[in-house]
Design a protein around this motif. Sequence first.
Motif, mmCIF file in Angstrom:
data_model
loop_
_atom_site.group_PDB
_atom_site.id
_atom_site.type_symbol
_atom_site.label_atom_id
_atom_site.label_comp_id
_atom_site.label_asym_id
_atom_site.label_seq_id
_atom_site.Cartn_x
_atom_site.Cartn_y
_atom_site.Cartn_z
ATOM 1 N N ASP A 437 -1.143 30.150 19.457
ATOM 2 C CA ASP A 437 -0.258 30.394 20.595
ATOM 3 C C ASP A 437 0.963 31.231 20.228
ATOM 4 N N GLY A 438 1.027 31.698 18.985
ATOM 5 C CA GLY A 438 2.125 32.565 18.568
ATOM 6 C C GLY A 438 3.324 31.841 18.018
ATOM 7 N N THR A 439 3.290 30.521 17.950
ATOM 8 C CA THR A 439 4.401 29.761 17.366
ATOM 9 C C THR A 439 4.165 29.574 15.876
ATOM 10 N N VAL A 440 5.206 29.167 15.174
ATOM 11 C CA VAL A 440 5.140 29.055 13.713
ATOM 12 C C VAL A 440 4.322 27.835 13.292
ATOM 13 N N ASP A 441 3.388 28.055 12.402
ATOM 14 C CA ASP A 441 2.615 26.961 11.821
ATOM 15 C C ASP A 441 3.239 26.524 10.499
ATOM 16 N N SER A 442 3.569 27.501 9.646
ATOM 17 C CA SER A 442 4.179 27.178 8.354
ATOM 18 C C SER A 442 4.855 28.409 7.785
ATOM 19 N N VAL A 443 5.741 28.162 6.826
ATOM 20 C CA VAL A 443 6.402 29.234 6.084
ATOM 21 C C VAL A 443 6.047 29.041 4.618
ATOM 22 N N PHE A 444 5.600 30.109 3.964
ATOM 23 C CA PHE A 444 5.136 29.973 2.592
ATOM 24 C C PHE A 444 5.478 31.217 1.785
ATOM 25 N N VAL A 445 5.403 31.078 0.476
ATOM 26 C CA VAL A 445 5.580 32.203 -0.442
ATOM 27 C C VAL A 445 4.215 32.537 -1.038
ATOM 28 N N PRO A 446 3.634 33.686 -0.705
ATOM 29 C CA PRO A 446 2.291 34.009 -1.185
ATOM 30 C C PRO A 446 2.267 34.203 -2.695
ATOM 31 N N GLU A 447 1.118 33.895 -3.270
ATOM 32 C CA GLU A 447 0.952 34.047 -4.717
ATOM 33 C C GLU A 447 0.917 35.521 -5.084
ATOM 34 N N ARG A 448 1.586 35.864 -6.167
ATOM 35 C CA ARG A 448 1.615 37.245 -6.652
ATOM 36 C C ARG A 448 0.478 37.414 -7.659
ATOM 37 N N LEU A 449 -0.543 38.204 -7.282
ATOM 38 C CA LEU A 449 -1.753 38.353 -8.076
ATOM 39 C C LEU A 449 -1.731 39.647 -8.877
ATOM 40 N N ASP A 450 -2.583 39.695 -9.913
ATOM 41 C CA ASP A 450 -2.744 40.945 -10.664
ATOM 42 C C ASP A 450 -3.316 42.045 -9.768
ATOM 43 N N ALA A 451 -4.085 41.662 -8.756
ATOM 44 C CA ALA A 451 -4.630 42.656 -7.830
ATOM 45 C C ALA A 451 -3.501 43.384 -7.099
ATOM 46 N N HIS A 452 -2.453 42.649 -6.721
ATOM 47 C CA HIS A 452 -1.287 43.282 -6.106
ATOM 48 C C HIS A 452 -0.639 44.269 -7.086
ATOM 49 N N LYS A 453 -0.453 43.811 -8.314
ATOM 50 C CA LYS A 453 0.229 44.627 -9.316
ATOM 51 C C LYS A 453 -0.585 45.874 -9.663
ATOM 52 N N LEU A 454 -1.920 45.741 -9.671
ATOM 53 C CA LEU A 454 -2.780 46.885 -9.980
ATOM 54 C C LEU A 454 -2.583 47.992 -8.943
ATOM 55 N N ILE A 455 -2.703 47.641 -7.676
ATOM 56 C CA ILE A 455 -2.539 48.649 -6.628
ATOM 57 C C ILE A 455 -1.130 49.225 -6.667
ATOM 58 N N GLU A 456 -0.148 48.391 -6.880
ATOM 59 C CA GLU A 456 1.243 48.852 -6.945
ATOM 60 C C GLU A 456 1.428 49.886 -8.051
ATOM 61 N N GLU A 457 0.883 49.618 -9.234
ATOM 62 C CA GLU A 457 1.061 50.539 -10.356
ATOM 63 C C GLU A 457 0.272 51.828 -10.158
ATOM 64 N N PHE A 458 -0.923 51.740 -9.581
ATOM 65 C CA PHE A 458 -1.683 52.951 -9.278
ATOM 66 C C PHE A 458 -0.913 53.836 -8.299
ATOM 67 N N MET A 459 -0.308 53.209 -7.289
ATOM 68 C CA MET A 459 0.444 53.975 -6.286
ATOM 69 C C MET A 459 1.694 54.605 -6.907
ATOM 70 N N ILE A 460 2.364 53.883 -7.786
ATOM 71 C CA ILE A 460 3.555 54.436 -8.444
ATOM 72 C C ILE A 460 3.187 55.683 -9.237
ATOM 73 N N GLN A 461 2.091 55.616 -9.975
ATOM 74 C CA GLN A 461 1.688 56.767 -10.784
ATOM 75 C C GLN A 461 1.292 57.957 -9.899
ATOM 76 N N ALA A 462 0.663 57.695 -8.759
ATOM 77 C CA ALA A 462 0.319 58.780 -7.841
ATOM 78 C C ALA A 462 1.582 59.408 -7.257
ATOM 79 N N ASN A 463 2.567 58.590 -6.947
ATOM 80 C CA ASN A 463 3.834 59.099 -6.418
ATOM 81 C C ASN A 463 4.573 59.954 -7.443
#
Length: 752
Positions: A437-463
């Motif tokens: 219904d669009g209301t808040v269910d929960s607030v959380f801090v997502p896990e920081r994965l190596d998959a996130h870091k991989l894409i981030e570093e690939f993008m930095i090098q391309a930039n």
Amino acid sequence: MPSREEILAFIKKNPSKANKRDVARHFKITGAARIELKRILKDLMADGLVEKRQKQMLLPGELPPVFVATIRAASSEGELLAEPQNWDDALGTPPKVLILPEKRNKSQGVPALAIGDRVLLRLADVDPGAEAQFCARPIKKLQRQQDEVLGVLSIDPLSKEAILSPVDRKQRELNVDPRYLEGAKDSDLVAVEVVKAGRMRYPQARVTKVIGSMKSEKAVSEIALYTQNIPTEFPEAALAQAEAAAPVSQGKREDWRHLPLLTIDPADAKDHDDAVYAEADTAEDNPGGHIIYVAIADVAAYVTPGSPLDKEALKRGNSVYFPDRVIPMLPERISNNLCSLRELEDRPSMAVRMIFTAEGQKLSHSFHRVIMRSAAKLSYQQAQKAIDGVVDDKTGPLLEPVLKPLWQAYDALKRGRDKRAPLELDLPERKIKLKDDGTVDSVFVPERLDAHKLIEEFMIQANVAAAEQLEAKRAPVLYRVHDASTPEKLASLRDFLSTMSIKLPTIGGLRPSVFNHILAKVAETPSAQLVNEVVLRSQAQAEYTPQNIGHFGLNLRRYAHFTSPIRRYADLLIHRSLIRSLGLGKDGLPDGFEDKLDVIGGEISAAERRAMLAERETIDRLIALWLCDKLGATFKGRIAGVTKAGLFVRLSESGADGFVPASTIGTDFYEYVETAHALTAVHSGETFQLGDSVEVRLVEAAPFAGSLRFELLSKGQIRKDVHAHLRGNRKPERRRRPSKPHGLKRTKPKRR
């Protein structure tokens, strides 16, 4: 007595000193002679030689030295043109005012301006050129005048009287005509237009748009869009251009469809603007090296310079992301369809091929305009699980030939990143999960994965490769820069760290590694969050500009955004510059466009800050709504900010921020110690410092403002070092205690 010509000459030369008193003072007219001066001035006005505006006399068609104007257009050179707001139509068409750009690195600059903004200007004695009559410098950006008022409707069940409470607390309440509710219900968020107003009663209004219940995310994000003036509807011309666009064929593009490029994005992503692939480099002179391919959606193929789509994209600057929707920079036909790198579908792309050593050092790069086909669409969690040994039907066949080479290449880039030593702040980002219904269910801090870091570093090098390529070609570059901290911010950080017996060097230029050493020193200690917060606050804000000063946070000499043209206008400009400089097509950057980059950089930097503020405000309002039914509940949290007025507390479970007024803390007098980021009691020495763990009670939730007010339940600590700073303060700024209810006697603490 001066002649009429002498008086006219004075008024023309001194528009800021052109009232009757100033004229008399200049010509030394006193006593009864003032009557004659008054008659002459009256005659000049009657003859149309002088006009009076707000007690000042000006020549017809002239502007006062300081005036309010609205930015209406851009000149052929890309400079902003404004029109004075209060202009007498009897004088003809309002004059055009050329706004001179602000100088960079000003201590107190005016925020970036855009078409539609209202601004306070000061006339400048500069030749305006052929397209304007005056030049002016901005003094202050003013709040835009709203055609509509956004607010929450309250309908009396008996009288049916409807009242609108504006979300902007500076605006008055409005009576809404019951005949024009347009189906709106009690507690709905609506937009209204004022149709009648009287001096002695509320203005009248009619509903123009029903947004919905205030408990839904859409209504809450609508407030942020309204208050930040973020456009949500695309012009008909832009939509027509998007609908008429046809898929781009291969043409002269290189065919990269044989490469198993992958998109790795959040699970709920609707557009995919980057795909990656890596393989081992078999060259004998690069043992253990890797070849990395990064393909980016070719937005420039569909959004051409000066087109309706291009103008609207520049106006928006970037996409804006809310918990359940996106306000895109480009229409969905472009962003989610033609330009999105969809799984197993041919797509045009701007791509870069980079070769790295085993230690992550880039040896070479090359840019290509290609046709590619994404082999698979994976989520970050899906890719990470496959690497960790949990494969599914999609990742199983990709694990050995595609995913493992990606991670092997990332291991090499990670070694290079460690040597580069960028700033490594550990500040988790909160996310909101919504119910159906669009209301808040929960607030959380997502896990920081190596998959996130991989894409981030690939993008930095391309930039980085994009910035280096354009520099090598002497082509226009809109850099993404991040300046080093100012001496004032470093001095404040140095004083704070001294309270924790941590030294910050006082000589020489500080590099990110210095801050990383400090962060590593406090890691896994109760002070870790505190120090990360303070180091972050000491940093400058990143921005877009054609003047390269490097990127301090990433510790890079040159950096430009290339990897997200679907959602950032800066990236689209980099694509166009690459296309022109490398001869990759006729849809590159137009000649002479480099002269506009300074103004455009300021505009999209402001749009980025506007979007970030809207996103943060929406999260704050949603959490305040979520906590409305939890008044009186107690929570554990941490002090996230300290001011003279009180403490900002961030709750541990939800990340919600609230305020504890200083006047509600204890029975002692508390004073602000800026160097220690603390409030400390004058007599007892009890101290509350940034980063301290505390327990609070929720006493008020204001969803409109997105604010929470807490009552502090925890006792402070006795910190002699902080209290010593207080004693050394010669002019303490002491907060006042609140007034006691009538009949109660105030008792002062005994002084020792």
